[in-house]
Design a protein around this motif. Structure first.
Motif, short mmCIF file in Angstrom:
data_model
loop_
_atom_site.label_atom_id
_atom_site.label_comp_id
_atom_site.label_asym_id
_atom_site.label_seq_id
_atom_site.Cartn_x
_atom_site.Cartn_y
_atom_site.Cartn_z
N SER A 32 -20.29 16.72 64.21
CA SER A 32 -18.72 16.24 63.71
C SER A 32 -17.61 17.32 64.23
N VAL A 33 -16.45 15.90 64.32
CA VAL A 33 -15.29 17.12 64.61
C VAL A 33 -14.13 17.06 63.45
N THR A 34 -13.76 17.73 63.14
CA THR A 34 -13.07 18.63 62.10
C THR A 34 -11.62 18.37 62.64
N PRO A 35 -10.55 17.59 62.67
CA PRO A 35 -9.27 18.31 63.23
C PRO A 35 -8.34 18.94 62.47
N LEU A 36 -8.10 20.09 62.60
CA LEU A 36 -7.08 20.69 62.37
C LEU A 36 -5.45 20.85 62.34
N HIS A 37 -5.18 20.61 63.67
CA HIS A 37 -3.96 20.30 64.08
C HIS A 37 -3.98 19.83 65.11
N GLU A 38 -2.82 19.16 65.59
CA GLU A 38 -1.94 18.47 66.24
C GLU A 38 -0.39 17.82 66.85
N ALA A 39 -0.02 19.12 67.98
CA ALA A 39 0.80 18.96 67.71
C ALA A 39 1.42 19.39 69.44
N TRP A 40 3.01 18.91 69.61
CA TRP A 40 3.88 19.22 70.83
C TRP A 40 4.89 20.75 70.25
N TYR A 81 -12.17 21.91 64.13
CA TYR A 81 -13.86 22.68 64.22
C TYR A 81 -14.80 21.48 65.15
N LEU A 82 -15.72 22.21 65.64
CA LEU A 82 -17.49 21.02 65.82
C LEU A 82 -17.64 21.74 65.01
N CYS A 83 -17.95 20.65 64.33
CA CYS A 83 -19.36 20.93 63.33
C CYS A 83 -20.59 21.17 63.65
N GLY A 84 -21.76 21.66 63.51
CA GLY A 84 -22.61 21.20 63.15
C GLY A 84 -23.85 20.78 61.17
N ASP A 85 -23.95 20.05 60.97
CA ASP A 85 -25.11 20.35 59.60
C ASP A 85 -24.09 20.80 58.41
N GLY A 86 -22.56 19.95 59.27
CA GLY A 86 -21.78 20.03 57.87
C GLY A 86 -20.77 21.32 58.34
N GLN A 87 -21.58 22.05 59.03
CA GLN A 87 -20.64 23.56 59.03
C GLN A 87 -20.01 23.80 60.25
N PRO A 88 -18.49 24.76 60.14
CA PRO A 88 -18.28 25.02 61.67
C PRO A 88 -18.81 25.80 62.48
N TRP A 89 -19.66 25.03 63.12
CA TRP A 89 -19.59 26.22 64.21
C TRP A 89 -19.01 26.72 65.54
N VAL A 113 -14.78 28.71 71.07
CA VAL A 113 -14.79 30.19 70.09
C VAL A 113 -16.03 29.60 69.20
N PHE A 114 -17.42 30.73 69.61
CA PHE A 114 -18.37 30.36 69.00
C PHE A 114 -18.11 31.01 67.93
N LEU A 115 -18.86 31.04 66.64
CA LEU A 115 -18.75 31.54 65.28
C LEU A 115 -19.59 31.47 64.67
N PRO A 116 -20.11 33.11 63.74
CA PRO A 116 -21.13 33.45 63.49
C PRO A 116 -21.91 31.68 63.02
N ALA A 117 -21.79 30.98 62.34
CA ALA A 117 -23.06 30.02 61.44
C ALA A 117 -23.28 29.02 63.08
N LEU A 118 -23.05 29.58 64.15
CA LEU A 118 -23.87 28.45 65.37
C LEU A 118 -24.96 29.39 65.15
N TRP A 119 -24.54 30.76 65.72
CA TRP A 119 -25.32 32.44 66.49
C TRP A 119 -26.11 31.69 65.54
N ARG A 120 -26.72 31.93 63.91
CA ARG A 120 -27.66 31.53 62.87
C ARG A 120 -27.87 30.10 63.55
N ALA A 121 -27.92 29.44 63.55
CA ALA A 121 -28.14 28.19 63.86
C ALA A 121 -28.90 28.36 64.52
N ALA A 122 -28.33 29.09 66.73
CA ALA A 122 -28.85 28.61 67.81
C ALA A 122 -30.58 30.12 67.55
#
Length: 180
Positions: free
Chosen positions: A46-54, A79-87, A167-176
């Motif tokens: 899933s994709v979780t939008p955080l901020h969008e602006a000019w 955030y690009l999320c896998g299994d509900g966690q930001p990856w 930016v690759f977050l620690p949760a991604l490395w754990r999942a992979a």
């Protein structure tokens, strides 16, 4: 690690070789990160939008897009999320004048992946991948830490450039099952 790693570098400019699995995620895989994350999460992506602006773009972004320092652009952070966690934390930017000339509406993406849009449009060409240790100050507060690996590339269509940093977050490395 060298201060050089706070600058965006192509694979041939890294001061030391990377672990092959890390090198694969940062440089070798030239396909859609969205697809790779979807596969890793067995479809639970899933994709979780955080901020969008000019807003004014950062100097490194202006330089990569070939526009004047301080140029205003569309900034989208998600955030690009896998299994509900930001990856992955992703920041995509495009200079306002080029974006308006191209008539591309990035404001209506919502929780859809920009990567899928860019990869599905054959008019966009992807430039070379660059990587660095992403400055902690540029990250959202809840995932702010030093030494996180990031990659970026520019997607171009005529005069429009869209710069995408991931930016690759620690949760991604754990999942992979990768030690960065």
């Amino acid at each position: 690690m060298s201060d050089l790693l706070h600058s965006w570098l192509s694979a041939d400019r890294l001061p030391c070789p990377l672990d092959p699995a890390l090198h694969d995620w940062l440089y070798l895989d030239k396909g859609s990160l969205t697809r790779r994350l979807t596969d890793l999460a067995a479809g639970a992506f899933s994709v979780t939008p955080l901020h969008e602006a000019w807003e004014p773009l950062r100097n490194d972004e202006c330089a990569e897009l070939g526009v004047a320092p301080g140029c205003e652009g569309w900034v989208r952070e998600v955030y690009l999320c896998g299994d509900g966690q930001p990856w992955v934390f992703a920041r995509s930017v495009a200079a306002r004048p080029a974006l308006e000339r191209a008539g591309m509406d990035l404001q209506s993406l919502g929780n859809r992946s920009l990567g899928e849009l860019l990869f599905s449009d054959p008019a966009f060409a992807r430039g070379p991948l660059q990587a660095c240790h992403y400055p902690a100050a540029w990250l959202p507060r809840e995932c702010r830490q030093s030494g996180l690996w990031a990659r970026r590339s520019r997607f171009s269509q005529d005069q429009l450039g869209v710069l995408v940093a991931e930016v690759f977050l620690p949760a991604l490395w754990r999942a992979a099952s990768i030690e960065p």
